[in-house]
Design a protein around this motif. Structure first.
Motif, PDB file in Angstrom:
ATOM      1  N   UNK A 143      16.957 -30.258 -66.392  1.00 17.29           N
ATOM      2  CA  UNK A 143      15.711 -29.750 -65.727  1.00 17.29           C
ATOM      3  C   UNK A 143      15.886 -28.124 -65.204  1.00 17.29           C
ATOM      4  N   UNK A 144      16.979 -27.920 -65.296  1.00 20.51           N
ATOM      5  CA  UNK A 144      17.447 -26.476 -65.176  1.00 20.51           C
ATOM      6  C   UNK A 144      17.170 -25.339 -66.220  1.00 20.51           C
ATOM      7  N   UNK A 145      16.794 -24.143 -65.826  1.00 22.70           N
ATOM      8  CA  UNK A 145      16.253 -23.203 -66.459  1.00 22.70           C
ATOM      9  C   UNK A 145      16.975 -22.677 -67.693  1.00 22.70           C
ATOM     10  N   UNK A 146      16.574 -22.293 -68.853  1.00 25.67           N
ATOM     11  CA  UNK A 146      17.234 -21.863 -69.819  1.00 25.67           C
ATOM     12  C   UNK A 146      16.290 -20.761 -70.255  1.00 25.67           C
ATOM     13  N   UNK A 147      17.082 -19.474 -70.441  1.00 20.44           N
ATOM     14  CA  UNK A 147      16.434 -18.146 -70.778  1.00 20.44           C
ATOM     15  C   UNK A 147      17.017 -17.633 -71.950  1.00 20.44           C
ATOM     16  N   UNK A 148      16.046 -17.321 -72.970  1.00 22.40           N
ATOM     17  CA  UNK A 148      16.488 -16.653 -74.205  1.00 22.40           C
ATOM     18  C   UNK A 148      16.253 -15.264 -74.303  1.00 22.40           C
ATOM     19  N   UNK A 186      16.426 -20.327 -86.497  1.00 23.93           N
ATOM     20  CA  UNK A 186      15.359 -21.502 -86.765  1.00 23.93           C
ATOM     21  C   UNK A 186      15.982 -22.611 -85.958  1.00 23.93           C
ATOM     22  N   UNK A 187      17.194 -22.818 -85.749  1.00 21.08           N
ATOM     23  CA  UNK A 187      17.984 -24.187 -84.834  1.00 21.08           C
ATOM     24  C   UNK A 187      17.359 -23.957 -83.848  1.00 21.08           C
ATOM     25  N   UNK A 188      16.900 -22.929 -83.083  1.00 19.75           N
ATOM     26  CA  UNK A 188      16.693 -22.823 -81.787  1.00 19.75           C
ATOM     27  C   UNK A 188      14.964 -22.685 -81.675  1.00 19.75           C
ATOM     28  N   UNK A 189      14.028 -22.843 -82.669  1.00 20.84           N
ATOM     29  CA  UNK A 189      12.679 -22.504 -82.581  1.00 20.84           C
ATOM     30  C   UNK A 189      12.004 -23.345 -81.538  1.00 20.84           C
ATOM     31  N   UNK A 190      12.429 -24.803 -81.388  1.00 15.79           N
ATOM     32  CA  UNK A 190      11.933 -25.637 -80.464  1.00 15.79           C
ATOM     33  C   UNK A 190      12.374 -25.324 -79.053  1.00 15.79           C
ATOM     34  N   UNK A 191      13.816 -25.234 -79.066  1.00 17.42           N
ATOM     35  CA  UNK A 191      14.204 -24.868 -77.494  1.00 17.42           C
ATOM     36  C   UNK A 191      13.666 -23.521 -76.937  1.00 17.42           C
ATOM     37  N   UNK A 192      13.641 -22.420 -77.960  1.00 14.87           N
ATOM     38  CA  UNK A 192      12.967 -21.223 -77.406  1.00 14.87           C
ATOM     39  C   UNK A 192      11.598 -21.398 -76.930  1.00 14.87           C
ATOM     40  N   UNK A 193      10.793 -22.255 -77.468  1.00 15.56           N
ATOM     41  CA  UNK A 193       9.408 -22.521 -77.153  1.00 15.56           C
ATOM     42  C   UNK A 193       9.344 -23.070 -75.815  1.00 15.56           C
ATOM     43  N   UNK A 194      10.374 -24.152 -75.320  1.00 21.73           N
ATOM     44  CA  UNK A 194      10.193 -24.673 -74.086  1.00 21.73           C
ATOM     45  C   UNK A 194      10.891 -24.082 -73.197  1.00 21.73           C
ATOM     46  N   UNK A 195      11.722 -22.938 -73.512  1.00 21.34           N
ATOM     47  CA  UNK A 195      12.514 -21.935 -72.444  1.00 21.34           C
ATOM     48  C   UNK A 195      11.561 -21.884 -71.381  1.00 21.34           C
ATOM     49  N   UNK A 196      12.465 -21.357 -70.150  1.00 26.18           N
ATOM     50  CA  UNK A 196      11.652 -20.941 -68.969  1.00 26.18           C
ATOM     51  C   UNK A 196      11.334 -19.672 -69.182  1.00 26.18           C
ATOM     52  N   UNK A 197      11.934 -18.697 -69.948  1.00 29.04           N
ATOM     53  CA  UNK A 197      11.299 -17.215 -70.147  1.00 29.04           C
ATOM     54  C   UNK A 197      12.112 -16.813 -71.566  1.00 29.04           C
ATOM     55  N   UNK A 213      22.445 -25.953 -75.062  1.00 26.64           N
ATOM     56  CA  UNK A 213      21.061 -25.782 -74.424  1.00 26.64           C
ATOM     57  C   UNK A 213      20.530 -27.233 -74.115  1.00 26.64           C
ATOM     58  N   UNK A 214      20.793 -28.008 -74.915  1.00 32.41           N
ATOM     59  CA  UNK A 214      20.060 -29.435 -75.033  1.00 32.41           C
ATOM     60  C   UNK A 214      20.724 -30.169 -73.573  1.00 32.41           C
ATOM     61  N   UNK A 215      21.986 -29.967 -73.417  1.00 36.31           N
ATOM     62  CA  UNK A 215      22.410 -30.988 -72.033  1.00 36.31           C
ATOM     63  C   UNK A 215      22.032 -30.134 -71.039  1.00 36.31           C
ATOM     64  N   UNK A 216      22.027 -28.848 -70.963  1.00 35.67           N
ATOM     65  CA  UNK A 216      21.482 -27.949 -69.787  1.00 35.67           C
ATOM     66  C   UNK A 216      19.816 -28.481 -69.518  1.00 35.67           C
ATOM     67  N   UNK A 217      19.158 -28.380 -70.561  1.00 32.93           N
ATOM     68  CA  UNK A 217      17.816 -28.751 -70.459  1.00 32.93           C
ATOM     69  C   UNK A 217      17.538 -30.260 -69.861  1.00 32.93           C
ATOM     70  N   UNK A 218      18.433 -31.104 -70.175  1.00 36.31           N
ATOM     71  CA  UNK A 218      18.367 -32.247 -69.637  1.00 36.31           C
ATOM     72  C   UNK A 218      18.334 -32.576 -67.985  1.00 36.31           C
TER      73      UNK A 218
END
Length: 189
Positions: A40-45, A75-86, A33-38
């Motif tokens: 600028x492409x979307x991440x969906x949870x 909890x390891x994904x709390x920040x990533x989920x907050x910044x997810x596309x959806x 997720x971290x590398x994908x987010x870098x």
């Protein structure tokens, strides 16, 4: 894989699905997720919610994941989920709720890259549904796990090969190479 037209879909990385069988996938997915987010492409949870009287209760006598803390994103994904596309909430196996189906169509994504829990059910069903909807499904095999154990994960991959094709099962290394190529192409433009 066309990263420029792809979304990374993190399936059900929720407290109720992370256990001793599936915990090893958490850092793998987090890194992906971290590398994908870098890029600028979307991440969906996705988040699965069980409910009283569901087929899971009726046919499996399984009444878990009906309320917090089990339903919360790990909890390891709390920040990533907050910044997810959806974040897509669902009551069944698949990503393809009416909300998700509309989102995917409206954004024009052609490729959906799946990781998460559980390989043999929600990941597999989402990938198979993507295939049937005409999208290119990709399963990142070493960023998936089954909360039922490694044998069940492996069985899910066997079925995935039959349903979506051998070439659609990839590793994180493959995705990282695609990300590097995508980033390089962006720099050269």
């Amino acid at each position: 894989m066309d990263i420029g037209s792809a979304a990374l879909v993190v399936i059900d990385l929720q407290n109720g699905f992370v256990n001793h069988h599936s915990r090893h996938a958490v850092p793998a997915v987090s890194d992906l997720v971290a590398h994908w987010s870098d890029t600028g492409r979307p991440v969906i949870f996705t988040r699965y919610f069980n409910h009283p009287g569901s087929p899971y209760e009726r046919f499996f006598q399984w009444d878990r994941l009906q309320e917090p803390p089990e339903t919360e994103i790990a909890p390891e994904f709390a920040d990533q989920a907050l910044s997810a596309y959806a974040t897509i909430d669902k009551t069944g196996y698949t990503l393809f709720t009416p909300e998700a189906t509309d989102l995917i169509r409206e954004t024009g994504w052609t490729d959906l890259v799946f990781c998460g829990i559980a390989t043999e059910s929600c990941v597999l069903k989402s990938a198979a549904d993507a295939f049937e909807h005409g999208y290119a499904p990709w399963i990142v095999t070493d960023a998936c796990a089954s909360d039922a154990g490694p044998e069940v994960h492996d069985a899910g991959l066997v079925v995935a090969r039959r349903l979506i094709g051998e070439g659609q099962l990839i590793t994180r290394d493959h995705v990282m190479r695609q990300i590097s190529a995508y980033n390089m192409a962006a720099v050269l433009e």
